[in-house]
Design a protein around this motif. Sequence first.
Motif, PDB file in Angstrom:
ATOM      1  N   TRP A 107     -11.643  -4.049   4.234  1.00  0.00           N
ATOM      2  CA  TRP A 107     -11.931  -4.721   5.500  1.00  0.00           C
ATOM      3  C   TRP A 107     -11.698  -3.820   6.713  1.00  0.00           C
ATOM      4  CZ3 TRP A 107      -9.013 -10.039   4.546  1.00  0.00           C
ATOM      5  CH2 TRP A 107      -9.636 -10.703   3.481  1.00  0.00           C
ATOM      6  N   LEU A 108     -10.994  -2.731   6.533  1.00  0.00           N
ATOM      7  CA  LEU A 108     -10.639  -1.863   7.659  1.00  0.00           C
ATOM      8  C   LEU A 108     -11.828  -1.000   8.079  1.00  0.00           C
ATOM      9  CD1 LEU A 108      -7.129  -0.660   6.450  1.00  0.00           C
ATOM     10  CD2 LEU A 108      -7.557  -2.000   8.536  1.00  0.00           C
ATOM     11  N   PRO A 109     -11.917  -0.632   9.368  1.00  0.00           N
ATOM     12  CA  PRO A 109     -12.948   0.329   9.785  1.00  0.00           C
ATOM     13  C   PRO A 109     -12.696   1.684   9.127  1.00  0.00           C
ATOM     14  CG  PRO A 109     -11.405  -0.104  11.581  1.00  0.00           C
ATOM     15  CD  PRO A 109     -11.080  -1.086  10.500  1.00  0.00           C
ATOM     16  N   ASP A 110     -13.766   2.475   8.968  1.00  0.00           N
ATOM     17  CA  ASP A 110     -13.676   3.731   8.220  1.00  0.00           C
ATOM     18  C   ASP A 110     -12.628   4.677   8.793  1.00  0.00           C
ATOM     19  OD1 ASP A 110     -15.554   2.904   6.430  1.00  0.00           O
ATOM     20  OD2 ASP A 110     -17.227   3.959   7.378  1.00  0.00           O
ATOM     21  N   ASN A 111     -12.520   4.731  10.116  1.00  0.00           N
ATOM     22  CA  ASN A 111     -11.585   5.700  10.706  1.00  0.00           C
ATOM     23  C   ASN A 111     -10.129   5.260  10.598  1.00  0.00           C
ATOM     24  OD1 ASN A 111     -11.522   3.665  12.592  1.00  0.00           O
ATOM     25  ND2 ASN A 111     -12.024   4.966  14.362  1.00  0.00           N
ATOM     26  N   GLN A 112      -9.881   4.073  10.020  1.00  0.00           N
ATOM     27  CA  GLN A 112      -8.497   3.620   9.835  1.00  0.00           C
ATOM     28  C   GLN A 112      -8.123   3.428   8.363  1.00  0.00           C
ATOM     29  OE1 GLN A 112      -7.316   0.259  12.220  1.00  0.00           O
ATOM     30  NE2 GLN A 112      -8.367   0.997  14.052  1.00  0.00           N
ATOM     31  N   LYS A 113      -9.096   3.655   7.467  1.00  0.00           N
ATOM     32  CA  LYS A 113      -8.791   3.479   6.047  1.00  0.00           C
ATOM     33  C   LYS A 113      -7.740   4.503   5.618  1.00  0.00           C
ATOM     34  CE  LYS A 113     -13.376   1.725   4.697  1.00  0.00           C
ATOM     35  NZ  LYS A 113     -12.970   0.353   4.416  1.00  0.00           N
ATOM     36  N   PRO A 114      -6.667   4.050   4.959  1.00  0.00           N
ATOM     37  CA  PRO A 114      -5.581   4.969   4.616  1.00  0.00           C
ATOM     38  C   PRO A 114      -5.833   5.713   3.310  1.00  0.00           C
ATOM     39  CG  PRO A 114      -4.992   2.766   3.968  1.00  0.00           C
ATOM     40  CD  PRO A 114      -6.338   2.660   4.634  1.00  0.00           C
ATOM     41  N   ARG A 115      -5.057   6.774   3.133  1.00  0.00           N
ATOM     42  CA  ARG A 115      -5.130   7.530   1.888  1.00  0.00           C
ATOM     43  C   ARG A 115      -4.202   6.939   0.820  1.00  0.00           C
ATOM     44  NH1 ARG A 115      -4.270  14.104   1.127  1.00  0.00           N
ATOM     45  NH2 ARG A 115      -3.921  14.063  -1.127  1.00  0.00           N
ATOM     46  N   TYR A 116      -3.111   6.303   1.259  1.00  0.00           N
ATOM     47  CA  TYR A 116      -2.078   5.854   0.316  1.00  0.00           C
ATOM     48  C   TYR A 116      -1.919   4.330   0.366  1.00  0.00           C
ATOM     49  CZ  TYR A 116      -0.768  10.778   0.310  1.00  0.00           C
ATOM     50  OH  TYR A 116      -0.784  12.145   0.207  1.00  0.00           O
ATOM     51  N   ILE A 117      -1.639   3.745  -0.805  1.00  0.00           N
ATOM     52  CA  ILE A 117      -1.278   2.326  -0.914  1.00  0.00           C
ATOM     53  C   ILE A 117       0.024   2.238  -1.697  1.00  0.00           C
ATOM     54  CG2 ILE A 117      -1.871   0.137  -2.000  1.00  0.00           C
ATOM     55  CD1 ILE A 117      -4.778   0.662  -1.339  1.00  0.00           C
ATOM     56  N   LEU A 118       0.985   1.511  -1.113  1.00  0.00           N
ATOM     57  CA  LEU A 118       2.265   1.275  -1.790  1.00  0.00           C
ATOM     58  C   LEU A 118       2.424  -0.218  -2.014  1.00  0.00           C
ATOM     59  CD1 LEU A 118       5.107   2.137  -2.806  1.00  0.00           C
ATOM     60  CD2 LEU A 118       5.896   1.848  -0.423  1.00  0.00           C
ATOM     61  N   THR A 119       2.673  -0.607  -3.260  1.00  0.00           N
ATOM     62  CA  THR A 119       3.075  -1.982  -3.569  1.00  0.00           C
ATOM     63  C   THR A 119       4.509  -1.931  -4.081  1.00  0.00           C
ATOM     64  OG1 THR A 119       2.048  -1.753  -5.752  1.00  0.00           O
ATOM     65  CG2 THR A 119       0.766  -2.848  -4.051  1.00  0.00           C
ATOM     66  N   CYS A 120       5.304  -2.936  -3.665  1.00  0.00           N
ATOM     67  CA  CYS A 120       6.739  -2.846  -3.927  1.00  0.00           C
ATOM     68  C   CYS A 120       7.364  -4.245  -3.925  1.00  0.00           C
ATOM     69  CB  CYS A 120       7.381  -1.971  -2.850  1.00  0.00           C
ATOM     70  SG  CYS A 120       9.161  -1.746  -2.992  1.00  0.00           S
ATOM     71  N   ASP A 121       8.355  -4.447  -4.804  1.00  0.00           N
ATOM     72  CA  ASP A 121       9.149  -5.687  -4.746  1.00  0.00           C
ATOM     73  C   ASP A 121      10.621  -5.351  -4.513  1.00  0.00           C
ATOM     74  OD1 ASP A 121      10.076  -4.725  -7.160  1.00  0.00           O
ATOM     75  OD2 ASP A 121       9.673  -6.568  -8.277  1.00  0.00           O
ATOM     76  N   PHE A 122      10.868  -4.311  -3.754  1.00  0.00           N
ATOM     77  CA  PHE A 122      12.189  -3.760  -3.453  1.00  0.00           C
ATOM     78  C   PHE A 122      12.717  -2.898  -4.607  1.00  0.00           C
ATOM     79  CE2 PHE A 122      11.943  -7.565  -0.801  1.00  0.00           C
ATOM     80  CZ  PHE A 122      12.264  -7.046   0.443  1.00  0.00           C
ATOM     81  N   GLN A 123      12.668  -3.403  -5.828  1.00  0.00           N
ATOM     82  CA  GLN A 123      13.240  -2.663  -6.944  1.00  0.00           C
ATOM     83  C   GLN A 123      12.185  -1.847  -7.703  1.00  0.00           C
ATOM     84  OE1 GLN A 123      16.542  -2.643  -7.094  1.00  0.00           O
ATOM     85  NE2 GLN A 123      16.445  -4.060  -5.342  1.00  0.00           N
ATOM     86  N   ARG A 124      10.947  -2.295  -7.705  1.00  0.00           N
ATOM     87  CA  ARG A 124       9.864  -1.576  -8.381  1.00  0.00           C
ATOM     88  C   ARG A 124       8.887  -1.040  -7.332  1.00  0.00           C
ATOM     89  NH1 ARG A 124       6.861  -5.427 -11.897  1.00  0.00           N
ATOM     90  NH2 ARG A 124       7.415  -6.888 -10.233  1.00  0.00           N
ATOM     91  N   TRP A 125       8.480   0.216  -7.492  1.00  0.00           N
ATOM     92  CA  TRP A 125       7.596   0.884  -6.530  1.00  0.00           C
ATOM     93  C   TRP A 125       6.372   1.421  -7.262  1.00  0.00           C
ATOM     94  CZ3 TRP A 125       9.581   2.864  -1.468  1.00  0.00           C
ATOM     95  CH2 TRP A 125      10.842   2.337  -1.151  1.00  0.00           C
ATOM     96  N   HIS A 126       5.201   1.269  -6.634  1.00  0.00           N
ATOM     97  CA  HIS A 126       3.961   1.847  -7.174  1.00  0.00           C
ATOM     98  C   HIS A 126       3.165   2.426  -6.004  1.00  0.00           C
ATOM     99  CE1 HIS A 126      -0.039   1.310  -9.588  1.00  0.00           C
ATOM    100  NE2 HIS A 126       0.317   2.575  -9.466  1.00  0.00           N
ATOM    101  N   LEU A 127       3.082   3.767  -5.957  1.00  0.00           N
ATOM    102  CA  LEU A 127       2.378   4.477  -4.880  1.00  0.00           C
ATOM    103  C   LEU A 127       1.098   5.082  -5.448  1.00  0.00           C
ATOM    104  CD1 LEU A 127       2.401   5.644  -1.933  1.00  0.00           C
ATOM    105  CD2 LEU A 127       3.526   7.666  -2.914  1.00  0.00           C
TER     106      LEU A 127
END
Length: 951
Positions: free
Chosen positions: A97-117
């Motif tokens: 949904w983001l405009p092209d010039n704001q699309k990020p390179r990284y996505i992090l999902t996290c529940d405090f104890q588990r991390w997925h980058l």
Amino acid sequence: MRLGWDEIKRRARAFSQEWKDAHYEKGETQSFYNDFFEIFGVRRRTVASYERRVESIDANRRGFIDLFWPGTLIIEQKSGGRDLLKAQGQALEYFDWLPDNQKPRYILTCDFQRWHLIDLDTNQDWRFTLAELHKHIEAFAFVLGRQRTFQTQATVTIKAAELMGKLHDALEESGYVGHDLERLLVRLLFCLFADDTGIFQPAQIFLQLLENDTADDGRDTGRVLMELFDVLDTPDGQNGTENERQSTLAGELNQFPYINGDLFAGRLRTPVFDAKMRQLLIDACRHNWSGVSPAIFGSLFQSVMDAKERRAKGAHYTSEANILKVIGPLFLDDLTAELERIIARKTGRDALLDEFVAKLSRLTFLDPACGCGNFLVIAYRELRRLELAALEARWPKTMTSTGEVRRQGIIDPGLLSRVQVSQFYGIEVEEFPARIAEVAMWMADHLANNALGDAFSTNYARIPLRDSAHILHADALETDWSSLIAPEKLNYIMGNPPFVGAKFQTPEQRAQVRAIAGLGGSGGTLDFVAAWFIKAGQFVAANHRIRIAFVATNSISQGEQVAQLWPILFDRFHLEIAFAHRTFSWGSEARGKAHVHVVVIGLVHRDHQPAEKRLFSYPDIRREPIESRHEALTAYLFDARGVTNRHLVVKEEARPINGAGKLLIGSKPIDGGQYIFDASERSRFLSEEPGAAKFLHPYLGSQEFINGGLRWILYLAAAEPSELRELPNVRQRIANVRAIREKSPSAGTRMLAHTPASYHVTVVPEQPYLVIPKVSSERREYVPLGWLEPPTIASDLLFVQPTASLSDFAILTSRAHMAWLAHIGGRLKSDFRYSIGLVYNTFPWPDATPAQRARIEALAQAVLDARAAHPTASLADLYDPDTMPADLRRAHHALDLAVDKLYRAAPFASDRDRVEHLFGRYEALVNPLERLGAAKNRRMARKRDKADHAA
């Protein structure tokens, strides 16, 4: 404060300990990530925001990103134990949904104890627990503006150049021009690069400054930039400097480091931005400059030059792949092989590695036409890569008691790195690219320091800038190079000097080349690039150990220039060819990119030549080469084993030295077009003056002969005065020609005004005659020569052999003759340019018995018959490699084999093989004293050829 990885890992452990019990999304997320960014010394609010609202393209769905860093990171946070795969899907939906010039390179999902980058650019991902964060903390190097991998991508580079080109155009249009504009662009380019690569910390503080501290209408953008430049030029108390900054300086500005290096010294006229110009700068700032090579500066420079300037200066931006074709065989391949041998040793390795690093630090490089520094940048980058590989081998990794991998005994790896930008020297005639070259070298240095820091788990940077490349703003052809670096201190000369042909040089450029070459007489017809070869040769005369490698147009290794340039290099300076890339297509990554056909030639003094010379040949000039090794190479860039004198060059001859009949230039009227008619002009002319019909002859040049079509020409040599008296329109044209010739600046042409009814050159055979087009496309395997019959007249764009036999046609249309043309003859752009003096008169004709002659005549007739079998096809159609009929191809192949056997029994493997053999034959023609030696060489070559063929 610039944090090292050891300190960052310590902070990560403390963070994990403090938040080990966290689990509640709504109540703890913001405090959690504020603390997380503090691990890196970054204030979260300066780069990222919470609860960023986004909506789908059709606006019927919306959501909130838990933490959003535009262009860099999305974090989707969940309470402990929740489904992270579902969270990832939600984050990817927000990404779309983001405009092209704001699309990020990284996505992090996290529940405090588990991390997925996830790294969306490389598809790399990291999964770990909070307790393991310190082990994976370097995956978050982007928080510091550091990317884990640096890869040059042409698309990224070109996009960055285009963005800055737009800003340049807008500033120039507003009236901000000249020296100030050039210096402003160089400073902005450094800031853009620094913002994404860790020179500025935290990352993107330059973008934040522009977005948050300048007005939307741009009115104060120039003022803020000038304040920033002052800050970047003022010591900040870090890295051993005194703090000279004002205590009242705004925090947003005070966090920028002291850069020095004279880059930001001196005041510029303050540019007045508007909203559009400010947005252009912000757009450039949002571009990911971490994926841009420092060679972007070359692309930028060319993107703001128009085509006319590019041609005048001969500027061609060089791709990294092509630069490596120069520096690889010049020095990089040998150094790489040396390091591999050291690493493979079982004993004494550490001392050799230390000496290898010291050796790298002693090497010096000069690019005397450095432009924006592309060659210097890539050479420096590769030298630092070799140094890093040596340091990693010298200080291997070991496992600590806590299970971490570290290198042995290293406190500050910066003390180990000894290769400096100050080992590199350049000369550039234009100030703007000279300044760009300096900055490009600093950029390359920083990227190398990032790689060193990654390898040794530290955050290493050389700021403030203390060492600089030595870039002299001067005309290299008017400058004593020893004023920049003494010959005895130099190791390598390299680069891509300007491509300006003899006909396109300014009077000043032509005078420079002639003065440097010292050929006397008319001064020769050398291309501009030849002057750099000669100046480099002079430098080698003062230090025989210097090695040279230049890119040049292929005209210096074929055509008339060979006999002018190479005796200077071979005989005056005692140089030998150590390696060469034969003709290939040299592409550009710049806007309005140029494609030229070039060679790369590496030279050494005869006293220090390698035993084996490397030759890179291109079966397809747009693809990768095939390498071969040789004892010696000729100036034409093929094996010299078939000749006694490896320095032999083919010189123009006034008459055939091979026993062939004389070849003539076709008729040349010098009439201003008065005597020449196309079909419609001829029809109108004869409607008014039908009596002129007997004097109008078909008139063909290369274009009409090859592609079809017909023109007509008035031929008045046999006209009686009484006949001309009855033709007033013809007489008017004769008068017009007289007037045109009388006004000519050429004395010879003015003399021709006394005989206006005659041509300057008149060649009108009275029997069928052979013609050879003066220019033919490089795509054709054969120059389409053939026969014309009276009353057709050949123009001066066709060569005429009035007495040629069918056996002459057989030899001239053979692969042997085509190979001689392709390797010895000159070029018009990239097309074959036939020459009487250089190609026809020097070609070594084979000996043939009457039976052999009858055989090739029969095969030549088969070629003509195959042509006649396709009466609607032009010669262009017949000899286009894509449309050449099979029967014609078979006929030519049979003729080629028969002609080849007139030279030797063993078949030739390639055109290069043919011309190497012919070169030995040529040597025997021009130097009878060496004929015996040449014959012996040919016998030995035949034995080798037979052995190779048998193998």
